[in-house]
Design a protein around this motif. Structure first.
Motif, mmCIF file in Angstrom:
data_model
loop_
_atom_site.group_PDB
_atom_site.id
_atom_site.type_symbol
_atom_site.label_atom_id
_atom_site.label_comp_id
_atom_site.label_asym_id
_atom_site.label_seq_id
_atom_site.Cartn_x
_atom_site.Cartn_y
_atom_site.Cartn_z
ATOM 1 N N GLU A 21 70.284 41.365 11.054
ATOM 2 C CA GLU A 21 70.824 42.576 11.673
ATOM 3 C C GLU A 21 71.770 42.256 12.799
ATOM 4 O OE1 GLU A 21 70.351 45.667 10.533
ATOM 5 O OE2 GLU A 21 69.373 44.553 8.923
ATOM 6 N N SER A 22 71.560 41.096 13.435
ATOM 7 C CA SER A 22 72.314 40.787 14.639
ATOM 8 C C SER A 22 72.172 39.303 14.914
ATOM 9 C CB SER A 22 71.745 41.606 15.804
ATOM 10 O OG SER A 22 72.508 41.419 16.966
ATOM 11 N N ALA A 23 73.178 38.719 15.559
ATOM 12 C CA ALA A 23 73.127 37.296 15.887
ATOM 13 C C ALA A 23 73.607 37.090 17.319
ATOM 14 C CB ALA A 23 73.976 36.499 14.898
ATOM 15 N N PRO A 24 72.816 37.555 18.298
ATOM 16 C CA PRO A 24 73.249 37.393 19.682
ATOM 17 C C PRO A 24 73.216 35.921 20.100
ATOM 18 C CG PRO A 24 71.039 38.316 19.611
ATOM 19 C CD PRO A 24 71.536 38.261 18.188
ATOM 20 N N GLU A 64 69.892 44.925 23.712
ATOM 21 C CA GLU A 64 71.215 44.760 23.129
ATOM 22 C C GLU A 64 71.957 46.084 23.162
ATOM 23 O OE1 GLU A 64 71.554 41.931 19.666
ATOM 24 O OE2 GLU A 64 72.517 43.712 18.841
ATOM 25 N N ALA A 85 77.164 46.451 20.652
ATOM 26 C CA ALA A 85 77.609 46.157 19.290
ATOM 27 C C ALA A 85 78.369 47.379 18.780
ATOM 28 C CB ALA A 85 76.431 45.856 18.383
ATOM 29 N N ASN A 86 77.906 48.543 19.154
ATOM 30 C CA ASN A 86 78.692 49.764 18.993
ATOM 31 C C ASN A 86 78.557 50.521 20.313
ATOM 32 O OD1 ASN A 86 76.173 51.018 19.000
ATOM 33 N ND2 ASN A 86 76.069 51.060 16.772
ATOM 34 N N ILE A 120 86.049 41.438 23.169
ATOM 35 C CA ILE A 120 85.011 42.011 22.304
ATOM 36 C C ILE A 120 85.690 42.706 21.134
ATOM 37 C CG2 ILE A 120 83.097 43.643 22.128
ATOM 38 C CD1 ILE A 120 82.701 43.387 25.126
ATOM 39 N N ARG A 143 84.896 45.052 17.923
ATOM 40 C CA ARG A 143 83.863 45.887 17.311
ATOM 41 C C ARG A 143 84.372 46.446 16.005
ATOM 42 N NH1 ARG A 143 82.604 49.818 22.291
ATOM 43 N NH2 ARG A 143 81.103 48.558 23.432
ATOM 44 N N TYR A 183 83.420 48.838 12.720
ATOM 45 C CA TYR A 183 82.534 49.863 12.182
ATOM 46 C C TYR A 183 82.786 49.979 10.687
ATOM 47 C CZ TYR A 183 82.019 51.275 17.048
ATOM 48 O OH TYR A 183 81.760 51.291 18.386
ATOM 49 N N ALA A 232 77.332 37.454 18.133
ATOM 50 C CA ALA A 232 77.682 38.418 17.092
ATOM 51 C C ALA A 232 76.622 39.507 17.028
ATOM 52 C CB ALA A 232 77.817 37.706 15.740
ATOM 53 N N PRO A 233 76.560 40.343 18.064
ATOM 54 C CA PRO A 233 75.540 41.396 18.053
ATOM 55 C C PRO A 233 75.846 42.454 17.001
ATOM 56 C CG PRO A 233 76.980 41.643 19.973
ATOM 57 C CD PRO A 233 77.372 40.364 19.297
ATOM 58 N N GLY A 234 74.812 42.915 16.314
ATOM 59 C CA GLY A 234 74.993 43.904 15.261
ATOM 60 C C GLY A 234 74.308 45.208 15.610
ATOM 61 N N GLY A 235 74.837 46.305 15.067
ATOM 62 C CA GLY A 235 74.196 47.616 15.198
ATOM 63 C C GLY A 235 74.238 48.280 13.839
ATOM 64 N N ASP A 238 75.724 50.126 10.963
ATOM 65 C CA ASP A 238 77.115 50.356 10.548
ATOM 66 C C ASP A 238 78.127 49.671 11.454
ATOM 67 O OD1 ASP A 238 76.186 51.984 8.554
ATOM 68 O OD2 ASP A 238 76.544 53.842 9.624
ATOM 69 N N ALA A 239 77.684 48.737 12.272
ATOM 70 C CA ALA A 239 78.604 48.131 13.236
ATOM 71 C C ALA A 239 78.258 46.668 13.450
ATOM 72 C CB ALA A 239 78.535 48.864 14.571
ATOM 73 N N ALA A 268 79.722 43.402 16.106
ATOM 74 C CA ALA A 268 80.667 43.023 17.151
ATOM 75 C C ALA A 268 80.746 41.514 17.227
ATOM 76 C CB ALA A 268 80.218 43.611 18.488
ATOM 77 N N GLU A 270 87.966 47.998 16.812
ATOM 78 C CA GLU A 270 88.393 48.046 18.218
ATOM 79 C C GLU A 270 88.449 46.637 18.751
ATOM 80 O OE1 GLU A 270 85.481 51.663 19.406
ATOM 81 O OE2 GLU A 270 85.523 49.941 20.772
ATOM 82 N N LEU A 292 80.479 47.186 29.215
ATOM 83 C CA LEU A 292 80.961 47.190 27.833
ATOM 84 C C LEU A 292 79.900 46.643 26.890
ATOM 85 C CD1 LEU A 292 84.452 45.703 28.651
ATOM 86 C CD2 LEU A 292 83.882 48.104 28.271
#
Lengths: 439, 439
Positions: free
Chosen positions: A331-334, A410, A413-414, B301, B303, B305, B333-336, B338-339, B341, B370, B407
């Motif tokens: 889902e995410s790779a921080p 977090e 990300a959006n 950053i 982002r 979508y 690479a944080p994820g949300g 449908d998104a 970043a 973005e 941000l």
């Protein structure tokens, strides 16, 4: 006069008294020209689902268990024949049931079996309303691989609807190129509703269910959460994906494509305002601030430490290759200095995770590797919530005051959600603390 | 009696009065048996760096600018001959300089040129202390591609040091297999110090500079920040990587490998406690809580979508392939929902970023993309800071109170830092607000 497409869910069409309510609702506004219905839902907790009975009959018939199959089918029969009588309509239910029985006995598909609840209910309700019955078969179209054909469906369905002033359409299914029945995933009547709304060029898609729209959080955890009067498609998707289960996750897309607002209403208390889901650029909904707090279990966090490992990109790329090999979802790779984390969803069993960890140790040789299982993600959702910071302050402070240690935070990300990870065991106290602080 | 390796930085050995201070410090503890020195640093803001003069001479000589080269070399000459006189030692400086001049004129490498400041300074200081001079050439070893050979160096250097009761070693350089000189990156004398500490099996590695250790934040932004008495290797790396510039980023590794604590001290105020950098499992340092707040500019950053895009892993993998193609560095690479970043570092020019964005649009077709340039990351660093949550609360509240919109917020990639992204323009007020709230 505008056009409203109304979709009634399983509990709204579970028995004759409920179906009478939907008729009153439908007739209250002549714009409600197209109605999509689910199969009859459970009338009580003990009630058996029609879909499950249809599957059961098919399996018993296939296994040659004639007596058991007979019993099962008689339960289905009673339910639909009873409905026909109570509603005072004549759709030839006995004949329809006989045909279904024959086709199932002859080996019709599981999807065909599953779809018959919606089919029969739509026949009954169309007759009861005095609306035309328009079957989804042949109009809601899938490709050979079961992929939904959005544009082809829209063309076929809008041409057909143009021939009907008023119609009832069964939800949940459509057909394959060869003609066989294909269903959406569970709860898919919501999708059919959105598809019909798009095809009818509706002004609003009403989704009638047994709750008065979205609540700010899970009522099983927090007592009497506030309702959400208005939220955008994106906010709704975010809340649904993170655990709020009012609407099928994929039901938004067809309505969103056509820019049609979705109104969630309660069949049992139609006077309640419900929730209006609107375009992403809707002014009233865009006002920054919290819309809801959802929670979802079943994540894992993997943290890998590797000192002075150089650029992070190749390391992350290698991790993704390994994760793909193990069939994991990320889902995410921080990332941090000398550290990289993966937030995993659809986490496999303990052995699967441990094999994945072992492979990372063998191939990447980190200084240290941690896996944290049974993680719940709490999401505070609302447009502009990242930049607004009130929610981040409130969430972190509420958790601290409740003595709960977040595993991750977090945001960014959006721009519409802040995620906080906690131990599964702390989900309920965490949700209560965050709701009390923010809502 | 233990062994101390002391490294003196450029400002500590910039002129004779400073070098006298280092002698007093060295003699104050007989355990200070091995001393690593930088080249002479600037004596004032206007002073030219010896390294730059050496490069300049080489370039002028290569270009056949005899007069200009002559003038440049005379500045170098004056500086070192002057030091020899003022320190009252006799190392044959005129002859050493003549040899360097000859080799540079004959086309010796840039690394050779750059290294001569350290070489000559070590010769002078060894004589002044009455210590042996041990050259780094032939002992600090690099492979053919310029990669540092840690274990080979340790073997060669420890064997050599065993022959010397007391010695001065020049920092910053070593040699290639063929015999040519190879330097570390700028500030690399810190690395030599750590390498010598490891080879000498030292009890402590003292790094003497012109500040009294690490401060909790940047004194150019916040007035009189508190000193940090004790922090772990990992905390130090995190602070250094995020902008605190006391110690070279790679100076930790050799000391860490050998488990040698690093003491940062101020040559000008040797009575100050300074900062002790200790093992990652050091009890006193592990006490949870904030150690420092660093800030680093120059991030971007991105982002992306994409609604209902399916699993995130393949999407992220494709983004990484594109980022690699454009030579970008990814920190996170944080994820949300449908998104997705990307936090990019080493961000190229506007055109490079725009070409990257255009390729993403062409190949991935997101709903929306973005790019936010000129982003500063603030990092609050301390063991256990993620789980402690006090820092997250304090940071987010301080930013909100200062009217600064974050941000991004990221905590949990590791357990020792919380990152907040703000506009470059808001870096200074953000740092002041966070420091005031937390320190």
């Amino acid at each position: 006069m505008g056009i409203i497409v109304a979709k009634f869910g399983g509990s709204s069409v579970a028995d004759a008294p409920q179906i009478r309510k939907t008729k009153a609702i439908t007739e209250a506004d002549p714009a409600r020209r197209y109605v999509v219905v689910s199969g009859p839902g459970k009338r009580s907790k003990e009630d058996e689902k029609i879909t499950d009975l249809l599957y059961q009959f098919k399996d018993q018939a296939a296994a040659g268990q004639a007596t058991e199959a007979e019993e099962t089918f008689s339960v289905i029969e009673e339910r639909f024949v009873g409905l026909e009588e109570e509603l005072g309509v004549a759709v030839g239910m006995a004949g329809l049931l006989a045909e279904i029985r024959e086709r199932l006995t002859a080996g019709a598909s599981r999807d065909y079996a599953a779809s018959r609840g919606e089919y029969l209910n739509a026949r009954l309700i169309a007759a009861f309303y005095g609306y035309d019955f328009v079957d989804a078969e042949g109009l809601v179209l899938f490709d050979r691989d079961g992929g939904f054909l959005a544009d082809e469906t829209d063309a076929a369905l809008s041409a057909e609807l143009a021939k009907h002033e008023r119609a009832v359409i069964p939800g949940f299914y459509g057909s394959l190129p060869g003609g066989g029945i294909k269903t959406f995933s569970r709860g898919g009547s919501d999708i059919t509703g959105a598809i019909v709304a798009r095809a009818a060029r509706a002004d609003v898609y009403e989704n009638w269910t047994d709750v008065s729209g979205f609540l700010m959080t899970d009522p099983r955890v927090v007592e009497n959460p506030k309702p959400i009067p208005r939220l955008t498609y994106r906010e709704q998707r975010e809340l649904s994906a993170m655990g709020a289960s009012v609407l099928h996750e994929d039901a938004i897309t067809p309505a969103r494509v056509a820019g049609i607002p979705i109104q969630i209403k309660n069949t049992n208390t139609p006077g309640d305002a419900g929730t209006m889901i609107v375009r992403d650029d809707d002014r009233a909904a865009l006002r920054a601030g919290l819309k809801g707090i959802a929670g979802k279990k079943g994540f894992a966090i993997l943290r890998l430490y590797k000192s002075a490992a150089g650029p992070k990109l190749p390391l992350l790329a290698r991790l993704l290759v390994l994760a793909t090999r193990f069939g994991l979802s990320i889902e995410s790779a921080p990332g941090g200095v000398d550290a990289l984390a993966l937030i995993l969803s659809g986490v496999p069993d303990r052995e699967g995770l441990e094999a994945f960890a072992k492979t990372i140790v063998d191939e990447i040789n980190p200084d240290h590797l941690e896996i944290r299982k049974e993680v719940t993600l709490l999401a505070a959702v609302g447009n502009g919530i990242t930049a607004d910071a009130r929610a981040a302050v409130g969430m972190t402070r509420a958790l601290r005051d409740a003595g709960i240690r977040p595993l991750l935070i977090e945001a960014g990300a959006n721009d519409i959600s802040i995620l906080v990870g906690v131990d599964d065991e702390e989900y309920e106290p965490a949700l209560r603390a965050v709701y009390a602080a923010l809502a």
